[in-house]
Design an enzyme around this catalytic site. Structure first.
Site, PDB file in Angstrom:
ATOM      1  N   HIS A  58      -6.183   3.107  -4.037  1.00 38.74           N
ATOM      2  CA  HIS A  58      -5.934   3.416  -2.620  1.00 38.74           C
ATOM      3  C   HIS A  58      -6.313   4.711  -2.036  1.00 38.74           C
ATOM      4  O   HIS A  58      -5.989   5.280  -1.120  1.00 38.74           O
ATOM      5  CB  HIS A  58      -4.558   2.905  -2.064  1.00 38.74           C
ATOM      6  CG  HIS A  58      -4.365   2.513  -0.666  1.00 38.74           C
ATOM      7  ND1 HIS A  58      -5.443   1.938   0.224  1.00 38.74           N
ATOM      8  CD2 HIS A  58      -3.583   2.925   0.377  1.00 38.74           C
ATOM      9  CE1 HIS A  58      -5.148   1.813   1.429  1.00 38.74           C
ATOM     10  NE2 HIS A  58      -4.103   2.457   1.555  1.00 38.74           N
TER      11      HIS A  58
ATOM     12  N   HIS B 183       4.109  -2.316   3.009  1.00 38.91           N
ATOM     13  CA  HIS B 183       3.772  -0.924   2.520  1.00 38.91           C
ATOM     14  C   HIS B 183       5.108  -0.698   1.657  1.00 38.91           C
ATOM     15  O   HIS B 183       6.341  -1.269   2.278  1.00 38.91           O
ATOM     16  CB  HIS B 183       3.812   0.015   3.620  1.00 38.91           C
ATOM     17  CG  HIS B 183       2.507  -0.235   4.504  1.00 38.91           C
ATOM     18  ND1 HIS B 183       2.392  -0.945   5.319  1.00 38.91           N
ATOM     19  CD2 HIS B 183       1.366   0.540   4.171  1.00 38.91           C
ATOM     20  CE1 HIS B 183       1.204  -1.011   5.908  1.00 38.91           C
ATOM     21  NE2 HIS B 183       0.364   0.348   5.102  1.00 38.91           N
TER      22      HIS B 183
ATOM     23  N   ASP C 260       0.677  -1.182   0.066  1.00 38.18           N
ATOM     24  CA  ASP C 260       0.104   0.115   0.094  1.00 38.18           C
ATOM     25  C   ASP C 260       0.750   1.435   0.266  1.00 38.18           C
ATOM     26  O   ASP C 260       1.982   1.443   0.546  1.00 38.18           O
ATOM     27  CB  ASP C 260      -0.898   0.092   1.256  1.00 38.18           C
ATOM     28  CG  ASP C 260      -2.130  -1.000   1.157  1.00 38.18           C
ATOM     29  OD1 ASP C 260      -2.150  -1.824   0.199  1.00 38.18           O
ATOM     30  OD2 ASP C 260      -2.820  -0.602   2.089  1.00 38.18           O
TER      31      ASP C 260
ATOM     32  N   HIS D   5      -5.909   9.221   1.033  1.00 41.27           N
ATOM     33  CA  HIS D   5      -5.825   7.982   2.325  1.00 41.27           C
ATOM     34  C   HIS D   5      -6.833   8.572   3.311  1.00 41.27           C
ATOM     35  O   HIS D   5      -6.052   8.784   4.461  1.00 41.27           O
ATOM     36  CB  HIS D   5      -4.301   8.070   2.801  1.00 41.27           C
ATOM     37  CG  HIS D   5      -4.241   6.935   3.223  1.00 41.27           C
ATOM     38  ND1 HIS D   5      -4.420   6.318   4.451  1.00 41.27           N
ATOM     39  CD2 HIS D   5      -3.645   5.598   2.938  1.00 41.27           C
ATOM     40  CE1 HIS D   5      -3.993   5.274   4.969  1.00 41.27           C
ATOM     41  NE2 HIS D   5      -3.305   4.640   3.900  1.00 41.27           N
TER      42      HIS D   5
END
Length: 353
Positions: free
Chosen positions: A168, A272, A118, A172
């Site tokens: 994504h 990540h 991510d 965020h």
């Protein structure tokens, strides 16, 4: 009450600390032109900012058919305020109740493992891309729109190398704390940027922190996206806040591999590629997982053809997606109470920009 860990807290706090409204014209159109050599056709919201919806996108969702779940409230630290004790989960809220629907992809078939990353692309991502290519491993990357317009060359490489790309959001945000229009803007701006670079529109999306309920799911569905969560969290985001160290994360991943012979389902792991430490851990984790599981892609976990992870290729899809139950994701109570120091925030913002 047990909570499921909401992912990427460190990156999200950094993002939120610099977010705001994008520079716009009087009609609401963004004015930001990405500062790189890619031949962008559109102007975009500024990276890390909260985007505004294009008027035509509002027509893509029929609000009358969207469940009327209340918009979640955030506390002073930006985290969701938990529901009162004894509250019932009326709208299948994942953050607080670990609730999943059959259309949520959250686990993989027994013996299979999909690695997902991510918050990129970032300058640190190239090292991970190189390793994946050298070892013929494919992964799924859930990218942030604000990062895409800063590093389009890295996104193009992901696609050229055969990895799967999912959305994504743009900045965020906790999606259950946003209005329907705000959710649409987060997803559609990111989709537009991705399509400019690779010519394809992702179907997979991952809600930041895993935060979604039936209202978010319906908006996501009407926009043509499929939610993807995870059932194994590496906790690599805690390194930036000093809560744990890299060795602890590596031991956690070794534990996943050690349990492979008795696991009744496979895994979708959350990591990540937005920091150097995250990338280093990811590279160390891959041979460990490859030695215990068949490395696959999120598409297989969701019973979707690899080609059909993009909207333009949906005619190649053979089987409808099916999700699974969350397993081993841990507690999220710490997330609800965590507040990073200003020094950590400054460091993380530096990593992201």
């Amino acid at each position: 009450m047990k909570f499921v860990l909401l992912a990427s807290l460190f990156a999200a706090v950094a993002l939120e600390s610099v977010s705001g409204q994008s520079p716009t014209t009087n009609n609401g159109e963004p004015t930001y032109v990405p500062q790189n050599n890619f031949p962008w056709k559109n102007k975009y919201p500024t990276p890390l900012s909260v985007p505004q919806i294009k008027p035509e996108w509002a027509k893509l969702v029929n609000n009358a058919s969207v469940p009327q779940a209340p918009i979640s409230t955030k506390g002073p630290d930006g985290a969701l305020l938990p529901p009162p004790p004894g509250s019932k989960d009326t709208y299948c809220h994942w953050s607080f109740y670990q609730c999943l629907k059959p259309t949520d992809i959250a686990t993989c078939q027994k013996g299979n493992w999909a690695v997902t990353y991510d918050d990129g692309p970032s300058p640190f991502s190239t090292k991970l891309y190189d390793y994946l290519k050298q070892n013929n491993i494919k992964a799924t990357f859930f990218v942030i729109g604000g990062q895409v317009i800063q590093y389009p060359d890295l996104l193009k490489r992901l696609h050229d190398d055969g990895h799967e790309i999912g959305i994504h959001t743009w900045s965020h945000q906790l999606l259950t704390s946003q209005t329907n229009e705000q959710i649409i803007a987060e997803l559609k701006w990111t989709e537009l940027a991705i399509k400019e670079v690779i010519g394809l529109s992702p179907r997979f999306m991952r809600p930041p922190f895993g935060d979604m309920d039936d209202r978010v799911r319906e908006v996501v569905k009407q926009l043509g996206f499929i939610p993807v969560i995870w059932n194994y969290d590496s906790f690599d985001w805690k390194i930036a806040s000093g809560t744990i160290d890299a060795a602890t994360v590596e031991n956690t991943i070794k534990g996943w591999a050690g349990n492979a012979s008795t696991a009744t389902i496979g895994g979708i792991s959350l990591e990540h590629d937005v920091s150097e430490s995250g990338v280093d851990i990811a590279i160390k984790a891959l041979p460990v997982l490859k030695g215990a599981y068949n490395m696959t892609l999120t598409s297989q976990c969701g019973n979707i053809s690899h080609q059909a992870v993009y909207k333009e290729n949906m005619e190649q899809e053979n089987v409808a997606p099916s999700g699974g139950q969350v397993n081993g994701a841990g507690d999220a109570l710490a997330y609800m109470k965590t507040s990073l120091t200003f020094g950590s925030i400054a460091l993380l913002v530096t990593l992201l920009v």
